[in-house]
Write a protein that holds these residues in place. Structure first.
Motif, short mmCIF file in Angstrom:
data_model
loop_
_atom_site.label_atom_id
_atom_site.label_comp_id
_atom_site.label_asym_id
_atom_site.label_seq_id
_atom_site.Cartn_x
_atom_site.Cartn_y
_atom_site.Cartn_z
N THR A 125 0.83 -1.18 0.00
CA THR A 125 0.00 0.00 0.00
C THR A 125 0.88 1.25 0.00
OG1 THR A 125 -0.10 0.16 2.40
CG2 THR A 125 -1.74 -1.24 1.31
N VAL A 126 0.26 2.37 -0.27
CA VAL A 126 1.01 3.62 -0.30
C VAL A 126 1.56 3.96 1.08
CG1 VAL A 126 -0.99 5.10 0.16
CG2 VAL A 126 0.96 6.00 -1.15
N ASN A 127 0.91 3.45 2.13
CA ASN A 127 1.36 3.71 3.51
C ASN A 127 2.16 2.56 4.08
OD1 ASN A 127 0.02 6.22 3.65
ND2 ASN A 127 -1.92 5.17 4.04
N SER A 128 2.67 1.70 3.20
CA SER A 128 3.43 0.55 3.66
C SER A 128 4.61 1.00 4.51
CB SER A 128 3.94 -0.27 2.47
OG SER A 128 4.87 -1.23 2.88
N THR A 129 4.91 0.23 5.54
CA THR A 129 6.05 0.56 6.40
C THR A 129 7.36 0.39 5.66
OG1 THR A 129 6.05 -1.70 7.23
CG2 THR A 129 4.85 -0.07 8.51
N ARG A 130 7.33 -0.37 4.58
CA ARG A 130 8.56 -0.51 3.81
C ARG A 130 8.85 0.75 3.01
NH1 ARG A 130 10.96 -5.48 2.69
NH2 ARG A 130 10.03 -7.22 3.80
N GLY A 131 7.79 1.54 2.81
CA GLY A 131 8.02 2.83 2.18
C GLY A 131 8.38 2.73 0.73
N ARG A 132 9.17 3.67 0.28
CA ARG A 132 9.48 3.84 -1.13
C ARG A 132 10.47 2.81 -1.63
NH1 ARG A 132 9.59 8.08 -4.76
NH2 ARG A 132 11.33 8.09 -6.22
N ASN A 133 11.41 2.45 -0.79
CA ASN A 133 12.54 1.64 -1.24
C ASN A 133 12.53 0.30 -0.52
OD1 ASN A 133 15.11 0.48 -1.61
ND2 ASN A 133 16.02 2.49 -1.96
#
Length: 274
Positions: free
Chosen positions: A196-204
């Motif tokens: 998701t856009v709010n994933s804790t993995r973030g952008r990278n």
């Protein structure tokens, strides 16, 4: 080398049979300022396009050179035989390679199944493309074994297909040059993996993995060297106070720290001079 510089566009190569529409839609929603260019390429040409930098990532058919490319396998396709609707094969729900032994089977030059030895009787020629082979099947001069997505891609109303249970299968993967892993590549990986856009993995994702490690390390440090260390220190302080006379000190005792006499401190009695 991982870069963070943004490119004016992001280029996705994909092979026939792959449908990237869902990923494109999500990309346009999340990164509206970065156009996504689509490039459909023949399966055999896809790795070269990625090597030469024509595309940033590709959804291609396996295998690929894993010494050069990073790859995330996505799925493995069912293999089917394409036949006219009135063919005897249609009487069964599925067939085996042995069931096709007496059939003329086309083996197009762009075949993606990698047969060691194609089954059935060889056709009078090898069609240049899978699409050409489908036309020949429609003409009633032979059959064709392909991944199911290609049977759907070149579907005709007068043709149908049945699964071939023991035929080779084609795997599909998200692939990119390992040394060209940019932030935009990581963004696309996240979309394909369903983050998701709010994933804790973030952008990278790589950074996400590092962040996860840092969180784990931080949690470990927090439990062993952060908050827990504070509790340990506090416990040590209480132990020291207990042994060194901090409880006796308010009553006039002369606690001597960790080396002091615990008993004297507890009773609060001054030690006799020698």
């Amino acid at each position: 080398m991982t870069g963070s510089e943004a490119s004016p566009t992001f280029r996705l190569a994909y092979v026939p049979g792959v449908t990237p529409a869902k990923w494109v839609r999500i990309w346009n929603e999340r990164l509206p300022d970065v156009p996504l260019d689509l490039l459909q390429v023949p399966a055999a040409d896809a790795p070269a396009k990625l090597r030469e930098g024509t595309a940033d990532v590709g959804v291609v058919r396996l295998p690929v050179d894993r010494t050069f490319f990073s790859a995330i396998p996505l799925y493995t396709e069912t293999t089917v035989v394409v036949v006219p609707k009135d063919h005897l094969v249609t009487a069964a729900d599925e067939v085996s390679v042995a069931d096709l032994a007496d059939e003329v089977l086309f083996h197009p030059l762009d075949d993606v199944l990698g047969w060691e030895r194609p089954p059935g009787e060889p056709a009078f020629e090898r069609p240049a493309t899978t699409e050409d082979a489908v036309e020949l099947v429609a003409a009633g001069v032979g059959l064709l074994v392909v991944p199911q997505s290609l049977a759907r891609l070149y579907h005709r109303r007068d043709l149908t297909y049945r699964p071939v249970v023991d035929a080779p299968q084609s795997g599909v993967a998200l692939v990119w040059p390992e040394e060209a892993t940019t932030d935009l590549v990581d963004d696309f990986i996240g979309i394909v993996r369903g983050r998701t856009v709010n994933s804790t993995r973030g952008r990278n994702p790589a950074a996400g993995r590092a962040t996860g490690t840092e969180k784990t390390a931080g949690g470990t440090a927090g439990r062993g060297g952060g908050k827990p260390s504070g509790r340990t220190a506090a416990g040590t302080g209480r132990a020291a106070a207990h042994k060194g006379g901090s409880r006796g000190a308010p009553r006039g005792g002369r606690g001597s720290g960790a080396q002091g006499s615990g008993k004297g401190a507890k009773r609060g009695r001054p030690r006799r001079g020698s």
